[in-house]
Design a protein around this motif. Sequence first.
Motif, PDB file in Angstrom:
ATOM      1  N   UNK A   1       0.836  -1.202   0.000  1.00  0.00           N
ATOM      2  CA  UNK A   1       0.000   0.000   0.000  1.00  0.00           C
ATOM      3  C   UNK A   1       0.873   1.255   0.000  1.00  0.00           C
ATOM      4  N   UNK A   2       1.975   1.208   0.734  1.00  0.00           N
ATOM      5  CA  UNK A   2       2.909   2.339   0.758  1.00  0.00           C
ATOM      6  C   UNK A   2       3.489   2.598  -0.624  1.00  0.00           C
ATOM      7  N   UNK A   3       3.705   1.538  -1.399  1.00  0.00           N
ATOM      8  CA  UNK A   3       4.249   1.685  -2.750  1.00  0.00           C
ATOM      9  C   UNK A   3       3.313   2.523  -3.617  1.00  0.00           C
ATOM     10  N   UNK A   4       2.015   2.235  -3.550  1.00  0.00           N
ATOM     11  CA  UNK A   4       1.046   2.974  -4.362  1.00  0.00           C
ATOM     12  C   UNK A   4       1.038   4.451  -3.962  1.00  0.00           C
ATOM     13  N   UNK A   5       1.149   4.701  -2.675  1.00  0.00           N
ATOM     14  CA  UNK A   5       1.274   6.076  -2.192  1.00  0.00           C
ATOM     15  C   UNK A   5       2.563   6.711  -2.709  1.00  0.00           C
TER      16      UNK A   5
ATOM     17  N   UNK B   1       8.840  -0.022  -5.264  1.00  0.00           N
ATOM     18  CA  UNK B   1       8.137  -1.244  -5.674  1.00  0.00           C
ATOM     19  C   UNK B   1       9.079  -2.446  -5.680  1.00  0.00           C
ATOM     20  N   UNK B   2      10.307  -2.251  -6.153  1.00  0.00           N
ATOM     21  CA  UNK B   2      11.263  -3.358  -6.191  1.00  0.00           C
ATOM     22  C   UNK B   2      11.629  -3.799  -4.776  1.00  0.00           C
ATOM     23  N   UNK B   3      11.835  -2.822  -3.877  1.00  0.00           N
ATOM     24  CA  UNK B   3      12.154  -3.148  -2.485  1.00  0.00           C
ATOM     25  C   UNK B   3      11.005  -3.897  -1.818  1.00  0.00           C
ATOM     26  N   UNK B   4       9.780  -3.458  -2.087  1.00  0.00           N
ATOM     27  CA  UNK B   4       8.610  -4.140  -1.532  1.00  0.00           C
ATOM     28  C   UNK B   4       8.472  -5.551  -2.091  1.00  0.00           C
ATOM     29  N   UNK B   5       8.822  -5.727  -3.352  1.00  0.00           N
ATOM     30  CA  UNK B   5       8.760  -7.049  -3.988  1.00  0.00           C
ATOM     31  C   UNK B   5       9.689  -8.033  -3.296  1.00  0.00           C
ATOM     32  N   UNK B   6      10.927  -7.614  -3.099  1.00  0.00           N
ATOM     33  CA  UNK B   6      11.918  -8.521  -2.533  1.00  0.00           C
ATOM     34  C   UNK B   6      11.664  -8.773  -1.039  1.00  0.00           C
ATOM     35  N   UNK B   7      11.245  -7.749  -0.315  1.00  0.00           N
ATOM     36  CA  UNK B   7      10.951  -7.956   1.103  1.00  0.00           C
ATOM     37  C   UNK B   7       9.704  -8.814   1.280  1.00  0.00           C
ATOM     38  N   UNK B   8       8.660  -8.516   0.507  1.00  0.00           N
ATOM     39  CA  UNK B   8       7.429  -9.294   0.608  1.00  0.00           C
ATOM     40  C   UNK B   8       7.659 -10.766   0.335  1.00  0.00           C
TER      41      UNK B   8
ATOM     42  N   UNK C   1      14.486 -10.115   6.124  1.00  0.00           N
ATOM     43  CA  UNK C   1      13.550  -9.288   5.349  1.00  0.00           C
ATOM     44  C   UNK C   1      14.088  -7.872   5.168  1.00  0.00           C
ATOM     45  N   UNK C   2      14.787  -7.354   6.162  1.00  0.00           N
ATOM     46  CA  UNK C   2      15.386  -6.011   6.040  1.00  0.00           C
ATOM     47  C   UNK C   2      16.478  -6.012   4.977  1.00  0.00           C
ATOM     48  N   UNK C   3      17.293  -7.060   4.969  1.00  0.00           N
ATOM     49  CA  UNK C   3      18.346  -7.155   3.969  1.00  0.00           C
ATOM     50  C   UNK C   3      17.763  -7.263   2.560  1.00  0.00           C
ATOM     51  N   UNK C   4      16.672  -8.009   2.408  1.00  0.00           N
ATOM     52  CA  UNK C   4      16.047  -8.142   1.102  1.00  0.00           C
ATOM     53  C   UNK C   4      15.430  -6.814   0.648  1.00  0.00           C
ATOM     54  N   UNK C   5      14.927  -6.045   1.613  1.00  0.00           N
ATOM     55  CA  UNK C   5      14.412  -4.713   1.293  1.00  0.00           C
ATOM     56  C   UNK C   5      15.552  -3.827   0.790  1.00  0.00           C
ATOM     57  N   UNK C   6      16.690  -3.871   1.468  1.00  0.00           N
ATOM     58  CA  UNK C   6      17.842  -3.057   1.065  1.00  0.00           C
ATOM     59  C   UNK C   6      18.361  -3.487  -0.306  1.00  0.00           C
TER      60      UNK C   6
END
Length: 423
Positions: free
Chosen positions: A240-244, A278-285, A297-302
């Motif tokens: 949801x944050x990505x869309x914002x 969006x890419x960060x959200x994809x990898x963390x999700x 999950x933090x590392x995947x976001x980074x």
Amino acid sequence: MMSVTSKSVDFFGKNLVSCGCSSNALFHGYNKVRNFHAKVGSKGCGNGARKLVCSKNKNIPQYRVSSMDTAESTLNGGTQAIKDLAKGLNLKTYSETPISPNRLFEVVSDDLQTLNKNLLTIVGAENPVLISAAEQIFSAGGKRMRPALVFLVSRATAELLALEDLTLKHRRLAEIIEMIHTASLIHDDVLDESDLRRGKDTVHQMFGTRVAVLAGDFMFAQASWYLANLENIEVIKLISQVIKDFASGEIKQASSLFDCDVQLDEYLTKSFLKTASLIAASTKGAAVFSGSDTSITKKMYEYGKNLGLSFQVVDDILDFTQSAEQLGKPAGSDLAKGNLTAPVIFALEKEPKLRDIIESEFSEIGSLDKAIELVKSCGGIERAQELAKEKADLAIQSLQCLPQSVYRLALEDMVTYNLQRIA
């Protein structure tokens, strides 16, 4: 049955030595076996390579890769290549063995085929015009990079918890991510008044602005509905944050057109909002749905964040260095519209004449071409290349928490592939 004893698998320049057993399992496209000819180390197996170890799991590719102390990647091989680039390696030598996007995703090719079949179905069939609009942009090509990243991180992190296969939530997340990305492209083309996307007519060019806006809105809404049905509050908040962020990024860009005082950190913030979020959200999700702990999950976001930023910087470089045919849109189009990207921001620090041309909004004939030449001659391209490499190095570092596998190697090579685009 085929024995691969004393052979090595060529994985984008990484030499993977077999464990010595015999197996009839496919190596998911990376089964090109050849005699080992890389630089030989002096420890371990004496081959100076990463060792292939058989996996007994029938639901995932039949090999994993264990790191060896003497491992030494070849020129375009992941971590070592990025370190070499940071030391000033000439980008031209970096492209001696180019990475093909098609080969890059071979380890998740079955996952991507399933996604492609599902995309049009999950968009919905309520309105034939909307379906036609969706088909137009889905058929325009694209590498499906974002869902591929979902699958790669999903499988790489699943190995940490010994999951046998991806869950339905992993797959649905990939579909949601691609729908959101597609919706953003439709809206971007309207806002930018772009007639071409990947060399094909844009949705608003084909169906009109009204339909294009509604098609984008519909895809955002449909993606949100599927997102809610995942019933994971962490991922729901994340996406949801990505869309914002998309809207915030567009507003930031629109409010800074032709502004020669824009700073690099503002550019990076806008690039994060419009691309990297969006890419960060994809990898963390993906890591969340594998059940990974917070540190992973933090590392995947980074990883996703820095890969996304590096991709955006490279795209902005290519806007100056590639032809309209290569780009699928007019060269220098961002600058022409007043969107000042990293090469321009760096060039402005050295060339006062460039400011005058930009602030005139290219009112004189030939002024845009002159501005492009100034960006190239003032070191703007080279400094932007260094920025792309800096973000790439951070992305690679974030992958160190993952076990060695073909999926981690593909994630590393995604970073490599991006930098090869400007080699």
